[in-house]
Design an enzyme around this catalytic site. Structure first.
Site, mmCIF file in Angstrom:
data_model
loop_
_atom_site.group_PDB
_atom_site.id
_atom_site.type_symbol
_atom_site.label_atom_id
_atom_site.label_comp_id
_atom_site.label_asym_id
_atom_site.label_seq_id
_atom_site.Cartn_x
_atom_site.Cartn_y
_atom_site.Cartn_z
ATOM 1 N N ARG A 76 0.856 -1.204 0.000
ATOM 2 C CA ARG A 76 0.000 0.000 0.000
ATOM 3 C C ARG A 76 0.884 1.244 0.000
ATOM 4 O O ARG A 76 1.339 1.726 1.040
ATOM 5 C CB ARG A 76 -0.913 0.001 1.213
ATOM 6 C CG ARG A 76 -1.859 1.202 1.264
ATOM 7 C CD ARG A 76 -2.901 1.218 0.183
ATOM 8 N NE ARG A 76 -3.887 0.133 0.361
ATOM 9 C CZ ARG A 76 -4.675 -0.297 -0.606
ATOM 10 N NH1 ARG A 76 -4.595 0.246 -1.805
ATOM 11 N NH2 ARG A 76 -5.542 -1.274 -0.389
ATOM 12 N N ARG A 102 2.333 -6.559 -9.942
ATOM 13 C CA ARG A 102 2.760 -5.931 -8.678
ATOM 14 C C ARG A 102 2.919 -6.918 -7.516
ATOM 15 O O ARG A 102 3.442 -6.577 -6.474
ATOM 16 C CB ARG A 102 1.793 -4.817 -8.264
ATOM 17 C CG ARG A 102 0.386 -5.313 -7.997
ATOM 18 C CD ARG A 102 -0.545 -4.174 -7.597
ATOM 19 N NE ARG A 102 -1.927 -4.653 -7.445
ATOM 20 C CZ ARG A 102 -2.869 -3.952 -6.846
ATOM 21 N NH1 ARG A 102 -2.602 -2.769 -6.335
ATOM 22 N NH2 ARG A 102 -4.109 -4.422 -6.745
ATOM 23 N N HIS A 172 0.597 3.284 -10.388
ATOM 24 C CA HIS A 172 -0.489 3.658 -9.452
ATOM 25 C C HIS A 172 0.118 4.455 -8.289
ATOM 26 O O HIS A 172 0.022 4.051 -7.119
ATOM 27 C CB HIS A 172 -1.132 2.354 -8.945
ATOM 28 C CG HIS A 172 -2.447 2.511 -8.248
ATOM 29 N ND1 HIS A 172 -2.590 3.209 -7.059
ATOM 30 C CD2 HIS A 172 -3.679 2.036 -8.534
ATOM 31 C CE1 HIS A 172 -3.859 3.144 -6.662
ATOM 32 N NE2 HIS A 172 -4.532 2.447 -7.535
ATOM 33 N N ASP A 216 -12.484 9.046 -7.317
ATOM 34 C CA ASP A 216 -11.913 7.918 -8.074
ATOM 35 C C ASP A 216 -12.261 8.187 -9.540
ATOM 36 O O ASP A 216 -13.345 7.860 -10.009
ATOM 37 C CB ASP A 216 -12.540 6.597 -7.605
ATOM 38 C CG ASP A 216 -11.764 5.389 -8.124
ATOM 39 O OD1 ASP A 216 -12.025 4.261 -7.630
ATOM 40 O OD2 ASP A 216 -10.885 5.569 -8.997
ATOM 41 N N GLU A 275 -2.175 8.824 -11.017
ATOM 42 C CA GLU A 275 -1.665 7.611 -11.664
ATOM 43 C C GLU A 275 -1.453 7.836 -13.168
ATOM 44 O O GLU A 275 -2.338 8.345 -13.848
ATOM 45 C CB GLU A 275 -2.663 6.475 -11.418
ATOM 46 C CG GLU A 275 -2.943 6.247 -9.923
ATOM 47 C CD GLU A 275 -4.156 5.394 -9.666
ATOM 48 O OE1 GLU A 275 -4.456 4.492 -10.491
ATOM 49 O OE2 GLU A 275 -4.826 5.617 -8.633
HETATM 50 O O1 TA6 Z 1 -6.813 3.592 -9.125
HETATM 51 C C1 TA6 Z 1 -7.879 3.671 -8.213
HETATM 52 C C2 TA6 Z 1 -8.360 2.260 -7.892
HETATM 53 O O2 TA6 Z 1 -8.720 1.571 -9.073
HETATM 54 C C3 TA6 Z 1 -9.528 2.349 -6.903
HETATM 55 O O3 TA6 Z 1 -10.763 2.026 -7.517
HETATM 56 C C4 TA6 Z 1 -9.110 1.355 -5.811
HETATM 57 O O4 TA6 Z 1 -9.506 0.052 -6.147
HETATM 58 C C5 TA6 Z 1 -7.602 1.542 -5.858
HETATM 59 O O5 TA6 Z 1 -7.315 1.515 -7.258
HETATM 60 C C6 TA6 Z 1 -6.786 0.601 -5.015
HETATM 61 O O6 TA6 Z 1 -6.834 -0.663 -5.506
HETATM 62 P P1 TA6 Z 1 -5.952 -1.793 -4.713
HETATM 63 O O7 TA6 Z 1 -6.211 -3.027 -5.474
HETATM 64 O O8 TA6 Z 1 -4.515 -1.363 -4.766
HETATM 65 O O9 TA6 Z 1 -6.466 -1.781 -3.281
#
Ligand code: TA6
Length: 304
Positions: A76, A102, A172, A216, A275
């Site tokens: 995270r 990832r 991301h 989002d 992102e």
């Molecule tokens: O990029 C935003 C997103 O697609 C959100 O919808 C949320 O799902 C976020 O990514 C985090 O996703 P993750 O799988 O890393 O918890």
């Protein structure tokens, strides 16, 4: 990773004054970079740039202190690589969201000291049967990272097969900010976006992006630099890009962050994701023999 693997990595790729390999959080093998410009930590799992801190600056990337660092678990924070799809898989909900890149192991292929004092690293995703079962295309993917006064990441996808494939991808990236209420994102004015908080409804960005609830959004058909103006830290983070037609802006806000469980108390207030992507309407077709490079260059400026 076995300690002898770490010693083998250091034998082959360590460079004094630049990079060495060690056991990081959760026992994950990491590259630790420290040069005259900056410090950084990159996990071999996911070729995941976890931290980047230019000398004299606050950290630029946000990394949760409440994250679960474990094999096969996405980290995270930092710069998770979403590849070879963004979001849920188009047809198979059992496959991991944002692709598998990832959470699988990558290998170090090259390290180098740049003439300007920056450190260069090249990683390659390790193909396995499990990966081929999810992605039945002849392809390879590498991540090129330059850690210096700027952070440069480039994701190189090559199609070594005889048929085209569609690619969804993103850096991301989680950015460290003073407080979400003291921040605005510029560069997306007038852009169309799909609002995932409101059923992917299509809207147009009016003015700078400010955040006061869950956001989002997938901004489409934009190659623009994004600027995170952080009044609290009196700095501007610039995200320049190449071969990216989408920019995603995300903050989960309180309820979703608590549900995710790895942001920590009020953790969402100190971060925003901007992102660098090719997603939804902007997925890329990679033809046989072609190479596609997604590039992001992150830098920090004073905020006048
Ligand atoms: O990029 C935003 C997103 O697609 C959100 O919808 C949320 O799902 C976020 O990514 C985090 O996703 P993750 O799988 O890393 O918890």
């Amino acid at each position: 990773m076995e300690s002898n693997d770490l010693s083998a990595l250091n034998t082959r790729f360590a460079i004094p004054g630049h990079v060495r390999f060690k056991e990081g959080p959760g026992g994950l093998a990491v590259a630790e970079i420290a040069n005259t410009h900056a410090e950084s930590m990159i996990a071999l799992q996911g070729a995941h740039v976890m931290t980047w801190q230019p000398r004299g600056q606050e950290p630029v990337l946000w990394l949760s202190r409440h994250g679960k660092f474990a094999p096969g678990k996405s980290i995270r924070g930092g710069v998770p690589i979403c590849w070879p799809w963004f979001g849920p898989h188009a047809t198979d909900a059992s496959l991991p969201g944002h692709g598998f890149a990832r959470t699988v192991m990558w290998e170090v292929k090259e390290t180098g000291a740049q003439p300007d004092g920056a450190t260069f690293l090249r990683f390659g995703l390790i193909e396995t049967d499990a990966i081929r079962a999810q992605w039945p295309h002849s392809s390879s993917v590498e991540l090129l990272v330059t850690v210096g006064a700027e952070l440069k990441v480039e994701l190189l996808t090559r199609n070594s097969g005889g048929a085209s494939f569609q690619l969804g991808e993103a850096f991301h990236t989680y950015f460290h900010i003073s407080d979400v209420a003291d921040m605005a994102i510029r560069g997306l004015e007038g852009c169309a976006y799909l609002d995932k908080v409101e059923g992917f409804s299509r809207k147009i960005q009016q003015g700078a992006v400010v955040i006061g609830s869950e956001v989002d959004r997938v901004y489409l058909d934009t190659g623009a630099d994004c600027l995170i103006d952080d009044r609290g830290l009196k700095r501007r983070i610039r995200i320049a890009k190449r071969n990216s037609r989408s920019t995603v802006v995300w903050n989960p806000w309180t309820e979703k962050a608590e549900k995710m469980g790895d942001f920590g108390p009020q953790g969402h207030r100190g971060m925003v994701c901007v992102e660098t992507a090719n997603a939804l309407d902007n997925v890329v077709t990679v033809t046989p023999g072609a190479e596609h490079g997604l590039l992001a260059v992150i830098s920090v400026e004073a905020l006048e």
